[in-house]
Design a protein around this motif. Sequence first.
Motif, PDB file in Angstrom:
ATOM      1  N   GLU A 140       0.171  56.089-109.837  1.00  0.00           N
ATOM      2  CA  GLU A 140      -0.370  56.548-108.558  1.00  0.00           C
ATOM      3  C   GLU A 140       0.233  57.889-108.153  1.00  0.00           C
ATOM      4  OE1 GLU A 140      -2.806  56.647-105.295  1.00  0.00           O
ATOM      5  OE2 GLU A 140      -2.881  55.482-107.157  1.00  0.00           O
ATOM      6  N   PHE A 141       1.479  58.119-108.516  1.00  0.00           N
ATOM      7  CA  PHE A 141       2.133  59.384-108.195  1.00  0.00           C
ATOM      8  C   PHE A 141       1.406  60.543-108.875  1.00  0.00           C
ATOM      9  CE2 PHE A 141       6.204  62.059-108.386  1.00  0.00           C
ATOM     10  CZ  PHE A 141       6.093  62.433-107.054  1.00  0.00           C
ATOM     11  N   GLU A 142       1.021  60.339-110.124  1.00  0.00           N
ATOM     12  CA  GLU A 142       0.283  61.383-110.846  1.00  0.00           C
ATOM     13  C   GLU A 142      -1.091  61.613-110.219  1.00  0.00           C
ATOM     14  OE1 GLU A 142      -2.049  62.249-115.009  1.00  0.00           O
ATOM     15  OE2 GLU A 142      -0.688  60.531-114.905  1.00  0.00           O
ATOM     16  N   ILE A 143      -1.776  60.535-109.868  1.00  0.00           N
ATOM     17  CA  ILE A 143      -3.102  60.651-109.267  1.00  0.00           C
ATOM     18  C   ILE A 143      -3.020  61.411-107.944  1.00  0.00           C
ATOM     19  CG2 ILE A 143      -5.023  59.374-108.249  1.00  0.00           C
ATOM     20  CD1 ILE A 143      -4.474  57.165-110.306  1.00  0.00           C
ATOM     21  N   ALA A 144      -2.009  61.078-107.139  1.00  0.00           N
ATOM     22  CA  ALA A 144      -1.829  61.761-105.853  1.00  0.00           C
ATOM     23  C   ALA A 144      -1.587  63.255-106.064  1.00  0.00           C
ATOM     24  CB  ALA A 144      -0.667  61.135-105.082  1.00  0.00           C
ATOM     25  N   ALA A 145      -0.822  63.605-107.086  1.00  0.00           N
ATOM     26  CA  ALA A 145      -0.567  65.021-107.381  1.00  0.00           C
ATOM     27  C   ALA A 145      -1.847  65.735-107.792  1.00  0.00           C
ATOM     28  CB  ALA A 145       0.486  65.143-108.491  1.00  0.00           C
ATOM     29  N   GLN A 146      -2.693  65.047-108.544  1.00  0.00           N
ATOM     30  CA  GLN A 146      -3.968  65.638-108.935  1.00  0.00           C
ATOM     31  C   GLN A 146      -4.878  65.833-107.724  1.00  0.00           C
ATOM     32  OE1 GLN A 146      -5.187  62.741-111.819  1.00  0.00           O
ATOM     33  NE2 GLN A 146      -4.077  63.692-113.507  1.00  0.00           N
ATOM     34  N   GLU A 147      -4.880  64.854-106.810  1.00  0.00           N
ATOM     35  CA  GLU A 147      -5.681  64.984-105.596  1.00  0.00           C
ATOM     36  C   GLU A 147      -5.157  66.125-104.728  1.00  0.00           C
ATOM     37  OE1 GLU A 147      -8.524  63.315-104.721  1.00  0.00           O
ATOM     38  OE2 GLU A 147      -8.407  62.516-106.768  1.00  0.00           O
ATOM     39  N   GLN A 148      -3.841  66.277-104.674  1.00  0.00           N
ATOM     40  CA  GLN A 148      -3.258  67.396-103.927  1.00  0.00           C
ATOM     41  C   GLN A 148      -3.740  68.725-104.492  1.00  0.00           C
ATOM     42  OE1 GLN A 148      -0.984  67.844-101.109  1.00  0.00           O
ATOM     43  NE2 GLN A 148      -1.842  69.870-101.507  1.00  0.00           N
ATOM     44  N   MET A 149      -3.825  68.830-105.817  1.00  0.00           N
ATOM     45  CA  MET A 149      -4.285  70.074-106.423  1.00  0.00           C
ATOM     46  C   MET A 149      -5.744  70.345-106.082  1.00  0.00           C
ATOM     47  SD  MET A 149      -3.038  72.581-108.093  1.00  0.00           S
ATOM     48  CE  MET A 149      -4.065  73.947-107.555  1.00  0.00           C
ATOM     49  N   LYS A 150      -6.563  69.301-106.024  1.00  0.00           N
ATOM     50  CA  LYS A 150      -7.966  69.473-105.628  1.00  0.00           C
ATOM     51  C   LYS A 150      -8.046  70.041-104.202  1.00  0.00           C
ATOM     52  CE  LYS A 150      -9.618  65.487-108.319  1.00  0.00           C
ATOM     53  NZ  LYS A 150     -10.242  64.136-108.206  1.00  0.00           N
ATOM     54  N   ILE A 151      -7.233  69.477-103.321  1.00  0.00           N
ATOM     55  CA  ILE A 151      -7.216  69.942-101.936  1.00  0.00           C
ATOM     56  C   ILE A 151      -6.723  71.390-101.873  1.00  0.00           C
ATOM     57  CG2 ILE A 151      -6.172  69.594 -99.662  1.00  0.00           C
ATOM     58  CD1 ILE A 151      -5.948  66.573-100.457  1.00  0.00           C
ATOM     59  N   THR A 152      -5.696  71.694-102.653  1.00  0.00           N
ATOM     60  CA  THR A 152      -5.149  73.048-102.679  1.00  0.00           C
ATOM     61  C   THR A 152      -6.192  74.050-103.157  1.00  0.00           C
ATOM     62  OG1 THR A 152      -2.918  72.194-103.100  1.00  0.00           O
ATOM     63  CG2 THR A 152      -3.328  74.505-103.622  1.00  0.00           C
ATOM     64  N   GLU A 153      -6.936  73.697-104.215  1.00  0.00           N
ATOM     65  CA  GLU A 153      -7.983  74.590-104.717  1.00  0.00           C
ATOM     66  C   GLU A 153      -9.032  74.855-103.638  1.00  0.00           C
ATOM     67  OE1 GLU A 153      -9.765  73.411-108.400  1.00  0.00           O
ATOM     68  OE2 GLU A 153      -7.842  72.970-109.334  1.00  0.00           O
ATOM     69  N   LEU A 154      -9.428  73.804-102.937  1.00  0.00           N
ATOM     70  CA  LEU A 154     -10.424  73.946-101.875  1.00  0.00           C
ATOM     71  C   LEU A 154      -9.910  74.868-100.776  1.00  0.00           C
ATOM     72  CD1 LEU A 154     -13.105  73.073-100.569  1.00  0.00           C
ATOM     73  CD2 LEU A 154     -11.894  71.121 -99.597  1.00  0.00           C
ATOM     74  N   ARG A 155      -8.655  74.703-100.401  1.00  0.00           N
ATOM     75  CA  ARG A 155      -8.090  75.515 -99.322  1.00  0.00           C
ATOM     76  C   ARG A 155      -7.851  76.951 -99.767  1.00  0.00           C
ATOM     77  NH1 ARG A 155      -3.898  71.468 -96.083  1.00  0.00           N
ATOM     78  NH2 ARG A 155      -5.504  69.936 -95.492  1.00  0.00           N
ATOM     79  N   LEU A 156      -7.480  77.141-101.025  1.00  0.00           N
ATOM     80  CA  LEU A 156      -7.342  78.506-101.533  1.00  0.00           C
ATOM     81  C   LEU A 156      -8.692  79.217-101.503  1.00  0.00           C
ATOM     82  CD1 LEU A 156      -4.921  78.007-104.562  1.00  0.00           C
ATOM     83  CD2 LEU A 156      -4.455  79.341-102.501  1.00  0.00           C
TER      84      LEU A 156
END
Length: 334
Positions: A140-156
């Motif tokens: 789950e820690f890895e999945i959460a990190a991947q979701e964070q990157m998706k959010i980061t890409e959207l915000r960038l």
Amino acid sequence: MELGFDEKDYLSCCGSTIFAKEMASASPFSSFQHAISIARDIWFNSVDVNGWLQAFSAHPQIGQTHAPSHASETSAQWSKGEQSTALATATGSSSQELSEWNARYMQKFGFVFLICASGRSTDEILAELKRRYTNRPIVEFEIAAQEQMKITELRLAKLFSSRENTSSTTDKYSTIVVKKAEEDRIGIIGGHVTAASENSTGKSLQTTARSRPPITTHVLDVSRGCPAAGMEVLLEVWRGSQSRPTFGAAGGGSWVVLGSSTTDLDGRSGQLLSIVDDANPGVYRISFNTGKYNPSGFFPHVSIVFEILESQKKQHFHVPLLLSPFSFSTYRGS
């Protein structure tokens, strides 16, 4: 034209101070794509476990309108916008159930349930929360990190699109091909989390089930510096007497449709394939209706053909499209 922002701006995109400092240090960028490539490398290979947790803590719980006190005003506004569909589709009972499951998740894993919520209803998010609750913490820690990157890409994308005259950099955008090695996908997990467990048990930790289909995609409109929403996507597989289509020759097989969808507000396609442990080896084709999305563009449609080998059937294949009116590029991502 070079693009760059200060540390405060990058902190709004991702709540890790390490990430923000590294991005500010790497600025300016030659294009939005260049920034995304560097951001992924920093997030998965430079930010440590504490940095991941710091970024997670900057998000409000799904279903809540108030962000943590240490989150920036911009981050709080973006979080509210990203959850707009969930908030609009929530009922009294679903909000209560979501709150209860958020608490259960936090108690089990020690961090907030993180998901790229844009375009997702409360029911969709709740179903995903329940499914992911069964994961082991390290998975789950890895999945959460991947979701964070998706959010980061959207915000960038939002950050860069706010810069005036972004469209003037179209030619530079279209000449950059983002290269992303598959091993970067879980580099920090292997380097920072599993080492102690492997040393103590003598065994490596393995994921027992996928959290998403083995083939996924998203579309970025690099001429505008934002996701391409509303684009039709089609996934096909080659079937026939010959194992792969022959270049320049017809016959011997045909393309079979596996799934179709339309990209959401994040530019991500819906589920094109079932969530299975093993992908079927073979040649696949993802086609994008770029002509309908941009009638004045050069490409009526774009197709990307790739092959999954027997030895790769447990891997994940993320095949995005980076599009401008007169050029496109792709890469194998995570």
